[in-house]
Each structure stands twice: as C-alpha cells, then as structure tokens.
Design an enzyme around this catalytic site. Structure first.
Site, mmCIF file in Angstrom:
data_model
loop_
_atom_site.group_PDB
_atom_site.id
_atom_site.type_symbol
_atom_site.label_atom_id
_atom_site.label_comp_id
_atom_site.label_asym_id
_atom_site.label_seq_id
_atom_site.Cartn_x
_atom_site.Cartn_y
_atom_site.Cartn_z
ATOM 1 N N SER A 7 0.310 4.036 -5.536
ATOM 2 C CA SER A 7 1.223 3.085 -6.181
ATOM 3 C C SER A 7 2.670 3.542 -6.069
ATOM 4 C CB SER A 7 0.816 2.888 -7.642
ATOM 5 O OG SER A 7 1.467 3.829 -8.456
ATOM 6 N N LYS A 8 3.557 2.605 -6.368
ATOM 7 C CA LYS A 8 4.988 2.906 -6.362
ATOM 8 C C LYS A 8 5.273 4.060 -7.298
ATOM 9 C CE LYS A 8 7.113 -1.550 -5.385
ATOM 10 N NZ LYS A 8 8.121 -2.522 -5.778
ATOM 11 N N ARG A 9 4.533 4.083 -8.383
ATOM 12 C CA ARG A 9 4.780 5.122 -9.380
ATOM 13 C C ARG A 9 4.452 6.517 -8.857
ATOM 14 N NH1 ARG A 9 2.962 0.965 -12.250
ATOM 15 N NH2 ARG A 9 0.810 1.611 -11.943
ATOM 16 N N ASP A 10 3.685 6.569 -7.774
ATOM 17 C CA ASP A 10 3.370 7.896 -7.233
ATOM 18 C C ASP A 10 4.609 8.591 -6.676
ATOM 19 O OD1 ASP A 10 0.659 8.073 -7.890
ATOM 20 O OD2 ASP A 10 0.135 6.731 -6.254
ATOM 21 N N PRO A 57 12.007 -0.983 -4.810
ATOM 22 C CA PRO A 57 11.921 -0.694 -3.383
ATOM 23 C C PRO A 57 10.570 -1.159 -2.832
ATOM 24 C CG PRO A 57 11.499 1.280 -4.654
ATOM 25 C CD PRO A 57 11.890 0.238 -5.640
#
Ligand code: GLU
Length: 509
Positions: A266-269, A17
């Site tokens: 980050s996206k991982r957040d 995404p």
C-alpha cells in the site's frame, strides 16, 4: 461494440502520489491500447473534494511521462472529448441522476449524517454491525420512496440537503464477464443503494465514472482488483441509463502484494519495507514528509516499466527483457493472472542491472559524466566512458559506477586495512619501487603496455601475481580489490600513477 476503436482510460484520483500499482494499471491500459491500435486516455477523477491533494495531478502526469506511457488524450494531453478533469465536468452529471430518478432507478434521500449514524448504531447494538441502506432498510428512512410526493417537493423547495441513491431490486443476480476473472455474479441482496449524487452538488465516483466512460467512448475498463466490488453496481448503471449495449468490457487486475506475500502493497508502506512504492519522489505538501521514488533512486524508466509489466503478467516464454515496444506486441489481457503479484525488490534491481549492462559505453559514459558533474567533478567524455566501461560489471545503478570508482577522482587518503596488514611488507614496497621505475619508461602508457611490462617484471623475477599485485593495487587505489589495475593505471595516466606510488611509499608503514 466489437468494431469500435479500442479506447481505454486510466482514471486516478488526485488524492496523493501515484502508487506503483497505479502505474502498472496505466501501463496495462497503455499496452492494450497500443497493441489494438487504440487510444489511451488520462482522466482525473477528483469528485471527492475532501480528498484533494495539491500537486498530485502534476505528479501523476510526470510519472506517466517518465515511464514513457504517454496518453493520447486526456488531462494535460488534449483531445476532443474533454474536459478530462471531472471537477470541470460538474455540470454534466446531474441530468443523468435526474433521468435515473425519473425512470424509477434512483431516489432522493434526506437522511442526515446523524440519522445514518443513529441507525448504524442501533443495528450494531442489535448485533448486526454491517448496516446497509438497501431494499429493506430504506423503507424506514427519509427518502422519496417513503415520503409523499408533496413532502418531497416541500423539502426540495426548502433547499434541504439530500443525496440521490440508486434503487436496487431485491434478490437480483448481476452478472458480467471479466476478461481476467471470467464470470462474476453478485446478488443485489449483498449490495447497497449507493449514493450517486452528493449534497455538495457533485456526483460520486460511481456515477461520474460511468457517465464519463460512456461519453468518452471507453471500450475496456482495465483497473485494479479493489474496484471489482463496484463493478456490479456499474453494470446496473449502464443498464439503467440505457447504455447496456455499449457497456465496456471489464478487466480487473490482480493486487500487488508485499514481498512476503502478506497483504497488499500500500501507499502507506512508503519506504518502510526498504524500497520505494512510488515512481517519483513525493514531498507531502501537508506534512513535509518525503517518500523516495524509483527515479531518484537511479532506476531507468525502461527497467521500472519492464519490472512492472511482469507483476501480474508474463509472456509464457523465458524472455524477461522487453522494451515498451516489445511489451506492446507480447502483452495480452488474457494472460494476466488472477492471483496477487508479489513484489520482489531484488528482481527490480536485477532488471536495472540488465538495462545498465545493455547500454553502450558511450551512453554509460554520458550518464556517468552527468552524475559526476552534479558532484562538481568535471571529466572528459573519454575518461567517463573508460571508467564506466571498466566498472559496469559491478554496477546496478549509474551511481554505483561512482561509488566503486571514487579513487579515480581523488588520491587515497586511507588504505584498506586488511590488505595493508597482510600484503604490505618490505618485499611489496620493493616491488612497487621497481615497478615505478619500469612504468616511467613506458612511452605509450596504455593498458596493454602496462600489462606487458608488469608481466615481464614477474617473469624476470620469478614472482607470482599474488606477491606483487595486491600491494601495487593498494598503493595506487588504496583498495584491496577492484577491476584490472592496468586499465586503472592507463586511465589515471603515467604521472598520476607514479605520484600515487610515491604517496603510498610515504604514507604506508
Ligand atoms: N478513480 C478511481 C481510482 O482512483 C478509478 C477506478 C476506475 O478505474 O474505475 O482508482
């Protein structure tokens, strides 16, 4: 270059995404293009097939549409310089890699993954963990700079896998002027001979990106700071391909930081920090994980976009609320900050609240009516508008209008415990009974009339509001607090108000 029509591109890789930082990059590209009377192009950079994620491209397109930052040209939007998906341009890139080889700017390398692992490990064991394929190390590797021409030909003819690498000069300063950062200078001794073309027949990001920017007549490359280390390589590619005079100008945007300023958002957040990092909800097709989005959380796209615009830029005035058109006028790349921009979730909510407040009662009523009908509650536009108008001061989101107003749609089943304890007594009961009698006499059951009748009851009996108001509110709504009771009663209507008083008299102690 200065007279060319401005053309910028947003070039995401469909590896998942779109992060809100990506949306900001798209937004700045869009604002700059529109302001300059130029074109904004969407290019999908999917040369790395190992990282392809199904649904990501559609997600990107839908996100841009939701934000109203619509490309003029590009994947999903048409245009004359397509295709705009790199995997469909595969056939285009090879000849540029060949040109580079022919002109001595690139070479074949036959080293296998095991070869590379081995030399990396040896270097590590010898105390240098950052082995690079460069002007020194390449002399002991299997490439066309070392092998004889016939040996190279033999390997190529035998179909041995190879990559094509750029050949960097030793100790050369590569300089360019970045619109945000000013002069950037990097020595080739600190760079490596990056792969331009892979053994799977696909170009790498670097080659495809430069070739496409050139063929798509891109004038300005506006992208995230994480691409700054690649920029010197890109400058050299323009030079080696003979396009230096048409090289776009670069603008590297500051990173988006976590709210505490510690590191990149980050996206991982995901939702870990208590807010979405994605514009739209994302259902990971592989893991089934769901990540929330600003849209599904009830943000207005205008508020989201306004907030994003301020992450890295400000107009230098006090004004904070900007429509997309106003942003287009006020935006300037020169005013983009170098320092990372800290995300502030309260501020994001504040933006949404401002946009909610700026809507007319009619607009709010329509949005609220839709939300109610999703919940299976059908009310008239008039009623939806009246409730929305009454509740909007307390709301950040359309759904707050409902959260705070559910008593309009159902009679109280419980009564606020504290108010009951403190305010519900024989006197209060008595007042409510009296009010019921008075209200049943009002012909035109409007807020002003109810207000008048209520006040004359207080006056006639020399009572303060605090003696009567809270018990009355409790009886009708079950709550201890809320907006004007007269407005509430008017919206409920006479019969319902009276029915609720009866219910309270029956249920409350
Ligand atoms: N494909 C790169 C990305 O995913 C584009 C970087 C650039 O704009 O050059 O962000």
């Amino acid at each position: 270059m200065s007279n060319a029509k401005v053309r910028v591109r947003f070039a995401p890789s469909p590896t998942g995404p779109l992060h809100m930082g990506g949306v900001r990059t798209a937004l700045y590209n869009y604002l700059f293009a529109k302001q300059q009377g130029g074109d904004f192009i969407l290019r999908i950079e999917d040369t790395d097939q190992t990282r392809f994620v199904a649904g990501a491209e559609d997600y990107i397109i839908e996100s841009l549409k939701w934000c109203g930052i619509q490309p003029d040209e590009g994947q999903g939007f048409g245009g004359d310089l397509g295709p705009y998906r790199q995997s469909e341009r595969k056939h285009l890139y090879r000849k540029y890699a060949d040109d580079l080889i022919e002109n001595g700017y690139a070479y074949y390398a036959f080293d296998t993954a095991e070869d590379l692992d081995r030399v990396r490990q040896m270097a590590k064991d010898a105390g240098s963990p950052n082995w690079q394929y460069n002007h020194v190390t390449r002399n002991s590797m299997k490439n066309s700079l070392n092998l004889s021409q016939s040996e190279v030909q033999k390997r190529l003819d035998a179909g041995e896998p190879y990559v094509i690498r750029i050949k960097l000069n030793r100790n050369e300063e590569v300089k360019f002027e970045d619109i945000v950062r000013g002069w950037v200078s990097v020595n080739t001794n600190n760079m490596d001979d990056k792969v331009l073309f892979k053994s799977d027949g696909m170009p790498t990001y670097h080659l495809a990106n430069i070739v496409d920017d050139h063929l798509m007549k891109i004038t300005h490359v506006i992208r995230g700071e994480e691409w700054l280390p690649s920029a010197p390589l890109h400058v050299l590619l323009y030079r080696y391909l003979g396009w230096e005079d048409k090289m776009p100008q670069f603008a590297h945007l500051p990173l988006l930081l976590k709210p505490d300023g510690n590191g990149k958002l980050s996206k991982r957040d995901g939702d870990r920090l208590g807010f979405p990092v994605f514009p739209l909800e994302w259902n990971n097709p592989e893991t089934g994980d769901v990540f929330s989005g600003y849209r599904e959380n009830g943000y207005f796209p205008e508020a989201f976009v306004n907030m994003l615009a301020f992450l890295g830029w400000n107009p230098g005035t006090e004004q904070e609320i900007f429509s997309l058109e106003q942003l287009t006028e006020a935006f300037s790349l020169q005013k983009v900050n170098k320092a990372g921009a800290r995300y502030d979730h309260d501020k994001t909510r504040w933006f949404n609240q401002q946009y909610l407040r700026s809507k007319t009662d009619q607009e709010l009523g329509t949005l609220f009516k839709d939300l109610l009908s999703d919940k299976g509650l059908n009310v008239s536009q008039e009623k939806a508008e009246a409730i929305a108008a009454l509740m909007k001061e307390r709301a950040y989101f359309i759904m707050d209008l409902y959260k705070e107003s559910s008593f309009f749609f159902e009679r109280p089943s419980t009564y606020d415990e504290k108010t009951t304890r403190k305010k519900w007594n024989e006197d209060a009961k008595n007042h409510v009974v009296q009010l019921k009698g008075i209200f049943s006499q009002i012909d035109e059951f409007k807020a002003t009339k109810i207000d008048e009748a209520f006040k004359s009851y207080l006056n006639d009996n020399e009572l303060g509001f605090g003696k009567v108001g809270p018990g009355f509110r409790l009886a009708v709504t079950g709550k201890g607090m809320g907006p004007s009771m007269f407005e509430i009663c008017a919206i409920l209507g006479k019969d319902e108000t009276i029915a609720r008083i009866d219910l309270a008299l029956e249920k409350l102690p």
